[in-house]
Write an enzyme that holds these catalytic residues in place. Structure first.
Site, mmCIF file in Angstrom:
data_model
loop_
_atom_site.group_PDB
_atom_site.id
_atom_site.type_symbol
_atom_site.label_atom_id
_atom_site.label_comp_id
_atom_site.label_asym_id
_atom_site.label_seq_id
_atom_site.Cartn_x
_atom_site.Cartn_y
_atom_site.Cartn_z
ATOM 1 N N GLN A 140 0.810 -1.218 0.000
ATOM 2 C CA GLN A 140 0.000 0.000 0.000
ATOM 3 C C GLN A 140 0.841 1.265 0.000
ATOM 4 O O GLN A 140 0.321 2.328 -0.304
ATOM 5 C CB GLN A 140 -0.909 0.012 1.225
ATOM 6 C CG GLN A 140 -1.999 -1.018 1.172
ATOM 7 C CD GLN A 140 -2.784 -1.091 2.463
ATOM 8 O OE1 GLN A 140 -2.423 -0.498 3.473
ATOM 9 N NE2 GLN A 140 -3.868 -1.838 2.444
ATOM 10 N N ASN B 241 4.271 2.399 -3.815
ATOM 11 C CA ASN B 241 3.971 3.078 -5.071
ATOM 12 C C ASN B 241 2.533 3.584 -5.002
ATOM 13 O O ASN B 241 1.609 2.921 -5.454
ATOM 14 C CB ASN B 241 4.169 2.115 -6.240
ATOM 15 C CG ASN B 241 4.157 2.816 -7.573
ATOM 16 O OD1 ASN B 241 3.610 3.907 -7.700
ATOM 17 N ND2 ASN B 241 4.748 2.204 -8.569
ATOM 18 N N ILE B 242 2.367 4.761 -4.451
ATOM 19 C CA ILE B 242 1.036 5.309 -4.172
ATOM 20 C C ILE B 242 0.194 5.501 -5.443
ATOM 21 O O ILE B 242 -0.975 5.112 -5.454
ATOM 22 C CB ILE B 242 1.139 6.630 -3.374
ATOM 23 C CG1 ILE B 242 1.851 6.395 -2.048
ATOM 24 C CG2 ILE B 242 -0.231 7.251 -3.148
ATOM 25 C CD1 ILE B 242 1.166 5.421 -1.134
ATOM 26 N N PRO B 243 0.729 6.070 -6.542
ATOM 27 C CA PRO B 243 -0.131 6.245 -7.726
ATOM 28 C C PRO B 243 -0.678 4.912 -8.266
ATOM 29 O O PRO B 243 -1.851 4.820 -8.615
ATOM 30 C CB PRO B 243 0.786 6.925 -8.749
ATOM 31 C CG PRO B 243 1.808 7.630 -7.919
ATOM 32 C CD PRO B 243 2.024 6.749 -6.726
ATOM 33 N N HIS C 267 -1.036 2.095 -6.537
ATOM 34 C CA HIS C 267 -1.961 1.568 -5.531
ATOM 35 C C HIS C 267 -3.327 2.235 -5.650
ATOM 36 O O HIS C 267 -4.365 1.553 -5.646
ATOM 37 C CB HIS C 267 -1.380 1.763 -4.132
ATOM 38 C CG HIS C 267 -2.348 1.416 -3.045
ATOM 39 N ND1 HIS C 267 -2.724 0.121 -2.773
ATOM 40 C CD2 HIS C 267 -3.054 2.199 -2.194
ATOM 41 C CE1 HIS C 267 -3.595 0.111 -1.786
ATOM 42 N NE2 HIS C 267 -3.812 1.371 -1.424
ATOM 43 N N HIS D 31 3.258 -6.538 -15.129
ATOM 44 C CA HIS D 31 4.696 -6.394 -14.953
ATOM 45 C C HIS D 31 5.442 -7.370 -15.862
ATOM 46 O O HIS D 31 6.466 -7.017 -16.450
ATOM 47 C CB HIS D 31 5.093 -6.622 -13.493
ATOM 48 C CG HIS D 31 4.919 -5.430 -12.633
ATOM 49 N ND1 HIS D 31 3.717 -5.116 -12.049
ATOM 50 C CD2 HIS D 31 5.780 -4.469 -12.251
ATOM 51 C CE1 HIS D 31 3.851 -4.009 -11.353
ATOM 52 N NE2 HIS D 31 5.095 -3.591 -11.461
#
Length: 129
Positions: free
Chosen positions: A76, A79-81, A83, A116
């Protein structure tokens, strides 16, 4: 690092496990140093510079993922964007359609792994000039 990598070819070809482990351990410190330099340069410097140029208000690209005590907290916060995008466009619609939390989390994880892998395989097909 290059001399260590070059000297690693013989143990890898001979499948000499103790020598392979020794070479990998010798590469661990410089590898982590390069990773930290890249992390600082890309996530902290470059993205904030671009955000400043574009007058982007939300500059929270990551939180304190290095203090993670659980895998959930790590995913969480690293990598905020990504997530937030996964939460908004994938996880919450799954929950609204009646899927359980565990199945929704698993689906988001597998979709992320798939994308990925697709990205990495596409990049590996790109031939340098």
């Amino acid at each position: 690092m290059i001399p260590i990598i070059q000297s690693s070819m013989k143990p890898l070809e001979d499948m000499d496990l103790p020598m392979m482990m020794e070479r990998l351990l010798r590469l661990a410190v410089p590898n982590h140093l390069l990773w930290l330099i890249f992390f600082y340069w890309f996530f902290h410097s470059s993205l904030n510079f671009i955000a400043e140029l574009l007058q982007f208000g939300d500059r929270e690209f990551y939180r304190d993922w290095w203090n993670s005590e659980t895998i959930t907290y790590f995913w969480q916060n690293w990598n905020i964007p990504v997530h937030k995008w996964c939460l908004r466009h994938f996880y919450k619609p799954l929950l609204k359609s009646g899927v359980s939390k565990w199945l929704g989390q698993s689906a988001v994880f597998l979709a992320s792994a798939f994308f990925h892998e697709v990205r990495c395989s596409a990049l590996s097909r790109v031939k340098p000039d």
